[in-house]
Design a protein around this motif. Structure first.
Motif, PDB file in Angstrom:
ATOM      1  N   LEU A   1       0.830  -1.194   0.000  1.00  0.00           N
ATOM      2  CA  LEU A   1       0.000   0.000   0.000  1.00  0.00           C
ATOM      3  C   LEU A   1       0.868   1.250   0.000  1.00  0.00           C
ATOM      4  O   LEU A   1       1.782   1.386   0.818  1.00  0.00           O
ATOM      5  N   TYR A   2       0.570   2.173  -0.910  1.00  0.00           N
ATOM      6  CA  TYR A   2       1.282   3.446  -1.022  1.00  0.00           C
ATOM      7  C   TYR A   2       0.258   4.570  -0.949  1.00  0.00           C
ATOM      8  O   TYR A   2      -0.865   4.442  -1.455  1.00  0.00           O
ATOM      9  N   TYR A   3       0.653   5.700  -0.351  1.00  0.00           N
ATOM     10  CA  TYR A   3      -0.312   6.781  -0.178  1.00  0.00           C
ATOM     11  C   TYR A   3       0.405   8.088   0.148  1.00  0.00           C
ATOM     12  O   TYR A   3       1.592   8.112   0.509  1.00  0.00           O
ATOM     13  N   SER A   4      -0.341   9.169   0.005  1.00  0.00           N
ATOM     14  CA  SER A   4       0.128  10.475   0.485  1.00  0.00           C
ATOM     15  C   SER A   4      -1.057  11.188   1.127  1.00  0.00           C
ATOM     16  O   SER A   4      -2.213  10.988   0.728  1.00  0.00           O
ATOM     17  N   LYS A   5      -0.760  12.003   2.132  1.00  0.00           N
ATOM     18  CA  LYS A   5      -1.794  12.731   2.866  1.00  0.00           C
ATOM     19  C   LYS A   5      -1.406  14.202   2.960  1.00  0.00           C
ATOM     20  O   LYS A   5      -0.227  14.562   2.848  1.00  0.00           O
ATOM     21  N   ASP A   6      -2.414  15.049   3.193  1.00  0.00           N
ATOM     22  CA  ASP A   6      -2.108  16.461   3.421  1.00  0.00           C
ATOM     23  C   ASP A   6      -1.818  16.692   4.902  1.00  0.00           C
ATOM     24  O   ASP A   6      -1.794  15.749   5.706  1.00  0.00           O
ATOM     25  N   GLN A   7      -1.621  17.939   5.284  1.00  0.00           N
ATOM     26  CA  GLN A   7      -1.225  18.252   6.657  1.00  0.00           C
ATOM     27  C   GLN A   7      -2.329  17.947   7.672  1.00  0.00           C
ATOM     28  O   GLN A   7      -2.064  17.875   8.875  1.00  0.00           O
ATOM     29  N   PHE A   8      -3.555  17.741   7.197  1.00  0.00           N
ATOM     30  CA  PHE A   8      -4.665  17.441   8.089  1.00  0.00           C
ATOM     31  C   PHE A   8      -4.989  15.941   8.119  1.00  0.00           C
ATOM     32  O   PHE A   8      -5.988  15.527   8.710  1.00  0.00           O
TER      33      PHE A   8
ATOM     34  N   LEU B   1      -6.506  11.847   2.851  1.00  0.00           N
ATOM     35  CA  LEU B   1      -5.875  11.044   1.808  1.00  0.00           C
ATOM     36  C   LEU B   1      -5.897  11.802   0.482  1.00  0.00           C
ATOM     37  O   LEU B   1      -6.958  12.185  -0.015  1.00  0.00           O
ATOM     38  N   LEU B   2      -4.717  12.002  -0.098  1.00  0.00           N
ATOM     39  CA  LEU B   2      -4.599  12.699  -1.375  1.00  0.00           C
ATOM     40  C   LEU B   2      -4.484  11.725  -2.547  1.00  0.00           C
ATOM     41  O   LEU B   2      -5.094  11.927  -3.601  1.00  0.00           O
ATOM     42  N   ASN B   3      -3.676  10.695  -2.379  1.00  0.00           N
ATOM     43  CA  ASN B   3      -3.470   9.694  -3.421  1.00  0.00           C
ATOM     44  C   ASN B   3      -3.299   8.326  -2.756  1.00  0.00           C
ATOM     45  O   ASN B   3      -2.841   8.223  -1.621  1.00  0.00           O
ATOM     46  N   PHE B   4      -3.655   7.299  -3.484  1.00  0.00           N
ATOM     47  CA  PHE B   4      -3.512   5.943  -2.957  1.00  0.00           C
ATOM     48  C   PHE B   4      -3.135   5.013  -4.094  1.00  0.00           C
ATOM     49  O   PHE B   4      -3.655   5.131  -5.215  1.00  0.00           O
ATOM     50  N   ALA B   5      -2.212   4.084  -3.822  1.00  0.00           N
ATOM     51  CA  ALA B   5      -1.811   3.095  -4.819  1.00  0.00           C
ATOM     52  C   ALA B   5      -1.720   1.726  -4.173  1.00  0.00           C
ATOM     53  O   ALA B   5      -1.299   1.588  -3.019  1.00  0.00           O
ATOM     54  N   ARG B   6      -2.108   0.738  -4.937  1.00  0.00           N
ATOM     55  CA  ARG B   6      -2.047  -0.660  -4.494  1.00  0.00           C
ATOM     56  C   ARG B   6      -1.215  -1.450  -5.500  1.00  0.00           C
ATOM     57  O   ARG B   6      -1.527  -1.467  -6.693  1.00  0.00           O
ATOM     58  N   VAL B   7      -0.153  -2.103  -5.030  1.00  0.00           N
ATOM     59  CA  VAL B   7       0.690  -2.935  -5.885  1.00  0.00           C
ATOM     60  C   VAL B   7       0.467  -4.396  -5.486  1.00  0.00           C
ATOM     61  O   VAL B   7       0.544  -4.738  -4.307  1.00  0.00           O
ATOM     62  N   TYR B   8       0.202  -5.241  -6.477  1.00  0.00           N
ATOM     63  CA  TYR B   8      -0.099  -6.648  -6.207  1.00  0.00           C
ATOM     64  C   TYR B   8       0.238  -7.479  -7.435  1.00  0.00           C
ATOM     65  O   TYR B   8       0.400  -6.954  -8.549  1.00  0.00           O
ATOM     66  N   ASN B   9       0.363  -8.776  -7.242  1.00  0.00           N
ATOM     67  CA  ASN B   9       0.620  -9.701  -8.348  1.00  0.00           C
ATOM     68  C   ASN B   9      -0.661 -10.419  -8.718  1.00  0.00           C
ATOM     69  O   ASN B   9      -1.451 -10.808  -7.854  1.00  0.00           O
ATOM     70  N   LEU B  10      -0.853 -10.603 -10.025  1.00  0.00           N
ATOM     71  CA  LEU B  10      -2.073 -11.243 -10.515  1.00  0.00           C
ATOM     72  C   LEU B  10      -1.709 -12.210 -11.631  1.00  0.00           C
ATOM     73  O   LEU B  10      -0.955 -11.864 -12.547  1.00  0.00           O
ATOM     74  N   LYS B  11      -2.242 -13.426 -11.531  1.00  0.00           N
ATOM     75  CA  LYS B  11      -1.973 -14.436 -12.551  1.00  0.00           C
ATOM     76  C   LYS B  11      -2.984 -14.303 -13.681  1.00  0.00           C
ATOM     77  O   LYS B  11      -4.186 -14.420 -13.474  1.00  0.00           O
ATOM     78  N   VAL B  12      -2.477 -14.034 -14.881  1.00  0.00           N
ATOM     79  CA  VAL B  12      -3.330 -13.862 -16.053  1.00  0.00           C
ATOM     80  C   VAL B  12      -2.794 -14.750 -17.172  1.00  0.00           C
ATOM     81  O   VAL B  12      -1.647 -14.585 -17.602  1.00  0.00           O
ATOM     82  N   GLY B  13      -3.635 -15.688 -17.633  1.00  0.00           N
ATOM     83  CA  GLY B  13      -3.217 -16.545 -18.730  1.00  0.00           C
ATOM     84  C   GLY B  13      -1.982 -17.372 -18.443  1.00  0.00           C
ATOM     85  O   GLY B  13      -1.168 -17.613 -19.342  1.00  0.00           O
ATOM     86  N   GLY B  14      -1.819 -17.782 -17.205  1.00  0.00           N
ATOM     87  CA  GLY B  14      -0.664 -18.601 -16.844  1.00  0.00           C
ATOM     88  C   GLY B  14       0.557 -17.811 -16.431  1.00  0.00           C
ATOM     89  O   GLY B  14       1.515 -18.376 -15.899  1.00  0.00           O
ATOM     90  N   ASP B  15       0.546 -16.510 -16.672  1.00  0.00           N
ATOM     91  CA  ASP B  15       1.681 -15.657 -16.302  1.00  0.00           C
ATOM     92  C   ASP B  15       1.316 -14.789 -15.100  1.00  0.00           C
ATOM     93  O   ASP B  15       0.204 -14.258 -15.010  1.00  0.00           O
ATOM     94  N   VAL B  16       2.265 -14.637 -14.192  1.00  0.00           N
ATOM     95  CA  VAL B  16       2.078 -13.763 -13.045  1.00  0.00           C
ATOM     96  C   VAL B  16       2.664 -12.388 -13.376  1.00  0.00           C
ATOM     97  O   VAL B  16       3.849 -12.274 -13.699  1.00  0.00           O
ATOM     98  N   LYS B  17       1.803 -11.371 -13.318  1.00  0.00           N
ATOM     99  CA  LYS B  17       2.248 -10.021 -13.650  1.00  0.00           C
ATOM    100  C   LYS B  17       2.000  -9.073 -12.471  1.00  0.00           C
ATOM    101  O   LYS B  17       1.045  -9.248 -11.716  1.00  0.00           O
ATOM    102  N   GLN B  18       2.880  -8.099 -12.382  1.00  0.00           N
ATOM    103  CA  GLN B  18       2.731  -7.100 -11.319  1.00  0.00           C
ATOM    104  C   GLN B  18       1.776  -6.013 -11.775  1.00  0.00           C
ATOM    105  O   GLN B  18       1.910  -5.461 -12.873  1.00  0.00           O
TER     106      GLN B  18
END
Length: 456
Positions: free
Chosen positions: A160-167, A170-187
């Motif tokens: 989990l990645y994120y940034s917040k303001d001074q209060f 939540l300003l931005n949020f990112a989720r990084v994960y691996n997913l198997k598609v068609g036999g290949d695991v991709k980030q």
């Protein structure tokens, strides 16, 4: 000298790795907490077995050293969870003429299984210090929008990645994960802003980015962050595990009585793993047993001290047989007194989770208004919802209802307050309207009876 790019500049250039580098990330700390939480990865498990040697220093075997992890962290975490979300959160509508939007809100909560999802998020945050609840919408086969909720965390395979303001917003949020598609695991990397959602897939040449408009107008993520429920007492837990493990080794060595034979000289000494050990000593003839009577007083005191302060430091009651026998006849008030330490912690946690629940309700209202049912847009603008944390132990309802009746009759509280406090009532405004209609019908019936009896 390199130029520091802003978040928007990195997005426009599809520099996903650059974006992640400027966002906050708690994965390393979460991994450390997971190790402390799971008993099979406690530090005591790294204790090495002891090598046995003979008088010549030659290795003759291996003596198992006990490794006894104690599941304090999970016990502490589960008690904290029960005290906060043991009973579902109660949602109240305080706006008027917004019943359709309010019922849609409740339907969405049922659809996404909110009561279960929030418990899972709280459990994970208490163990790892961080979790998130992602609200996702997509079109069904018939073209109608569907909605679901997914808990996110390091232990579930998410960074989990994120940034917040001074209060702290939540300003931005990112989720990084691996997913198997068609036999290949991709980030994969999903980046959420108020305006857009960026679906990114890593390839050999960089990142492939697909941009979607964020129809909700809000980042569809609730981020839960807290100190782990057991973090303050983890050093005490590790000491307790060490004492328990070394004491187990001592028990193995001394648990069997050792026969002492008094002869002119020492003929032999027992091996550590021998059963029926014998020590031959000099002196007058005779025999006796050398026994290990009990745990040394100092060690017993320390282990009791540690157990007491582990639970006290984590604001967790000791729930053992001696403490809970007879609780089947306890009132809700008596149970609260037994759980007072956990109640104190629950009140502290409400400061965190109360704010997150407010943001959650606003997010769901925005999704209903802009995606799920746009016909309710005007009602959603007026809809105001509050929440209440429920006590984990049910009150003595008959006593509570009698207290409400007495308070109403003595004009201490209004009828509206009495109805809203009634645990059998789920919607106070609807119940008040029903009471009003029933009163009017009763008056009308009494009037009709009076007319009939008077012969008018």
């Amino acid at each position: 000298m390199g130029v520091n790019k802003t978040f928007d500049e990195l997005l426009s250039s599809k520099d996903i790795s650059g974006i992640l580098s400027i966002l906050d990330n708690n994965s390393e700390n979460a991994l450390s907490n997971i190790k402390k939480y799971n008993v099979n990865t406690h530090n005591i498990n790294d204790r090495e077995d002891k090598i046995l040697t003979n008088e010549k220093g030659e290795r003759i075997g291996l003596k198992k050293q006990w490794k006894l992890p104690i599941n304090y962290p999970k016990y502490i975490n589960e008690i904290s969870l029960v005290m906060l979300f043991g009973n579902p959160v109660k949602w109240n509508q305080i706006s008027k003429k917004t019943d359709n939007a309010y019922h849609k809100f409740l339907d969405v909560l049922k659809k996404i299984r909110f009561d279960y999802a929030i418990r899972q998020c709280k459990r994970i945050a208490g163990a790892e210090s961080e979790s998130a609840l992602l609200i996702h919408w997509e079109k069904e086969e018939g073209g109608l929008p569907d909605i679901l909720a997914k808990p996110l965390s390091k232990s579930l395979g998410d960074d989990l990645y994120y940034s917040k303001d001074q209060f702290g917003r939540l300003l931005n949020f990112a989720r990084v994960y691996n997913l198997k598609v068609g036999g290949d695991v991709k980030q994969h990397c999903d980046i959420y802003t108020k305006k857009n959602i960026y679906r990114c897939v890593k390839s050999n040449l960089g990142w492939d980015v697909n941009i979607e408009i964020n129809l909700a107008g809000k980042i569809p993520v609730i981020l839960f962050q807290q100190n782990t429920e057991f973090g303050d007492v983890n050093p005490l837990i590790e000491r307790q595990e060490w004492l328990a493990s070394t004491n187990a080794d001592t028990n193995d060595y001394f648990s069997s009585p050792i026969l002492k034979l008094h002869i002119d000289k020492i003929a032999s000494m027992p091996e550590k793993n021998d059963q029926g050990k014998i020590i031959k000593l000099t002196g007058e003839g005779g025999a006796s047993y050398l026994t290990y009577d009990s745990l040394p007083e100092g060690k017993k005191y320390e282990m009791d001290f540690l157990d007491k302060h582990i639970l006290r430091g984590a604001f967790t009651p000791s729930i053992d047989y001696e403490n809970i026998k007879g609780t089947s006849n306890m009132s809700g008030k008596a149970l609260k007194q037994l759980m007072i330490l956990a109640k104190i912690k629950a009140d502290m946690n409400k400061e965190i989770y109360g704010a997150m629940l407010d943001r959650f309700s606003n997010l769901i209202i925005a999704i209903i208004s802009n995606i799920l049912d746009v016909k309710l847009k005007e009602e959603c603008k007026k809809l105001t919802i509050t929440h209440e944390f429920q006590e984990p132990f049910d009150e003595d309802i008959s006593t509570l209802l009698n207290d409400l009746i007495e308070a109403k009759q003595n004009e201490i509280i209004s009828q509206q307050s009495a109805v809203s406090l009634n645990p059998y009532v789920t919607n106070a405004s609807e119940e008040l309207e029903k009471i009003k209609i029933e009163k009017e019908e009763k008056v009308e019936k009494e009037r009709a009876v009076n007319i009939f009896e008077s012969g008018i």
